[in-house]
Write an enzyme that holds these catalytic residues in place. Structure first.
Site, PDB file in Angstrom:
ATOM      1  N   LYS A   1      60.751  41.397  49.965  1.00 18.71           N
ATOM      2  CA  LYS A   1      62.019  41.269  48.900  1.00 18.71           C
ATOM      3  C   LYS A   1      62.378  42.619  48.450  1.00 18.71           C
ATOM      4  O   LYS A   1      61.290  43.506  48.185  1.00 18.71           O
ATOM      5  CB  LYS A   1      61.302  40.197  47.903  1.00 18.71           C
TER       6      LYS A   1
ATOM      7  N   LYS B   1      60.455  40.161  55.967  1.00 19.27           N
ATOM      8  CA  LYS B   1      61.909  39.452  55.896  1.00 19.27           C
ATOM      9  C   LYS B   1      62.381  38.934  54.472  1.00 19.27           C
ATOM     10  O   LYS B   1      61.365  38.301  53.787  1.00 19.27           O
ATOM     11  CB  LYS B   1      62.129  38.421  56.940  1.00 19.27           C
TER      12      LYS B   1
END
Ligand code: NAD
Length: 432
Positions: free
Chosen positions: A124, A88
């Site tokens: 990311k 995430k």
């Protein structure tokens, strides 16, 4: 506050501190990970696994520009570790995005998720571009192109993107729509930071600043400072910085300095925050409306109680750390303080609340958004705020306690708390 004047200062201030950062974001991240893993008693294999992301892809995104030409943009997605659960993390659009930055940021997301005890590893993404020079439609085509390019490795149970620097809920909406077309089912849980009507969560937009606010409330207690009347300087007036300025102002603190990419405003008597919020543009720019502007570097070195870098990385380095006058430094931005500067500030007795703790509010409410999407049941704002407060207060306390118990600075303590879950999950899965 100084008189408003026609725009004079429309040049973006270049950060001249990059050269003084001898290690670079990625190498310094690896260094602290190594120290944290050793302090936790894990062997070298654990460090070897965690020092790099499991996967990083580089993509080339062709975009039809409004004038009919084709421009190729370079984008990245990095997935640090998925032993705990799906990865995430945000997607940033910025002209300085590069692979090593995205990799470092994905490791930091593992730390943030570990600190907040979320069932995720870190990811990311980023696109090297300057969105300020793109039209609305060009931005849409770029956002959709990025999703097509990374679609094989992302998804609601694999890797869940979110907003970051220069990306917002509109961009999340386009990305979600593109993903839904590719997968042919409605998938709001593919991405977080969406508009409310598309399955966003109450409180997501202000979540990072709320989390920073809670950290400031906890930090002032440790330094015996009253928040009411405390002097605060905030670098950056975008999503994180502007909401924070509002929250601090509402809490009775005196916001004496703010800045953006063009310069900084300072008034020892306190700035008119409501007025500045009203005049800022969607990129968090406001100082170009003023003539009496100082530089970002000057602002950082002004006398204050609490300094909050909420813009970009590498702002406080070995060069200026001795000149910082704040007694509390709370990192809303990712990586604003280099490792050398962290050591200097720690020795000087400055309480530094590191990025991986201070800005964990964003990913925490992103997690709440994903949970709401998965259950199809949406929570009121108060419930989100209450749950966020508990996560942030518990996280602050755990890290402060670790720093005291091990006699280490708050950054190393945060890394120790943050990496433990992924290290343990990797070990239990038999990866190391
Ligand atoms: P944003 O794009 O909304 O705002 C960025 C702000 O920084 C703007 O005011 C811009 O003018 C300013 N800025 C850009 N370049 C600058 C420079 N060279 N010098 C001084 N100011 C400059 O971004 P944001 O979402 O507010 O993010 C700010 C920081 O917080 C980033 O480091 C980001 O990674 C971090 N962060 C944001 C979130 C979030 O949810 N928004 C979550 C975690 C961390």
């Amino acid at each position: 506050m100084k008189v408003i004047a026609p725009a004079k200062n429309d040049q973006i201030q270049k950060s001249d501190n990059k050269q003084s950062d001898t290690l670079g974001l990625f190498n310094s991240t690896q260094l602290i990970i190594k120290e944290a893993v050793q302090k936790l008693g894990y062997n070298d294999d654990v460090y070897e696994l965690l020092k790099e992301p499991l996967r990083t892809i580089t993509v080339r995104i062709p975009v039809r520009m409004d004038n009919g030409s084709i421009k190729i943009f370079t984008g990245y997605r990095s997935q640090h570790n998925d032993a705990v659960g799906p990865t995430k993390g945000g997607v940033r659009f910025h002209p300085e995005v590069n692979e090593s930055e995205v990799k470092a940021l994905s490791i930091w997301m593992t730390l943030k998720c570990g600190i907040a005890n979320l069932p995720y590893g870190g990811g990311k993404g980023g696109i090297n571009c300057d969105p300020r020079n793109l039209s609305f439609r060009e931005l849409e085509r770029l956002s959709r192109g990025y999703v097509r390019a990374i679609s094989q490795i992302v998804g609601p149970t694999k890797d869940i993107p979110a907003p970051d620097v220069y990306t917002n809920s509109q961009i999340m909406a386009w990305m979600m729509d593109e993903y839904s077309r590719l997968r042919e089912f409605d998938s709001p849980g593919f991405i977080t930071g969406k508009p409310l009507v598309l399955g966003g969560s109450h409180g997501r937009e202000a979540a990072t600043a709320r989390g920073v606010t809670i950290c400031i409330e906890e930090a002032v207690k440790k330094k015996d400072i009253e928040l009411q009347g405390a002097r605060i300087i905030i670098q950056g007036f975008g999503n994180a910085g502007s909401f924070l300025a509002k929250f601090m102002h509402d809490a009775g603190a005196k916001v004496i300095g703010i800045s953006d990419a063009h310069g900084a405003l300072y008034d020892s008597e306190g700035l008119d925050i409501d007025y500045l919020l009203d005049r800022r543009d969607s990129f968090g720019t406001v100082t170009n409306l003023f003539t009496d502007v100082i530089t970002n570097q000057e602002l950082l070195e002004k006398e204050c109680d609490i300094l909050v870098p909420a813009a970009i990385s590498n702002q406080i380095t070995a060069q200026n750390a001795h000149h910082i006058k704040a007694s509390i430094l709370v990192e809303a931005a990712n990586g604003p303080t280099t490792l050398e500067a962290t050591k200097i500030l720690h020795e000087r007795g400055v309480l530094l609340v590191p990025d991986v703790l201070a800005s964990a509010g964003g990913v925490t409410v992103s997690y709440f958004e994903w949970v709401q999407n998965n259950q199809g049941y949406y929570w009121p704002e108060e419930e989100v705020a209450e749950k966020l407060r508990k996560v942030m207060v518990d996280s602050f306390k755990a890290i402060y306690k670790t720093s005291q118990a091990h006699q280490v600075d708050m950054r190393l303590a945060a890394y120790m708390v943050g990496i433990r879950k992924t290290a343990e999950a990797s070990r239990l899965r038999g990866w190391v």
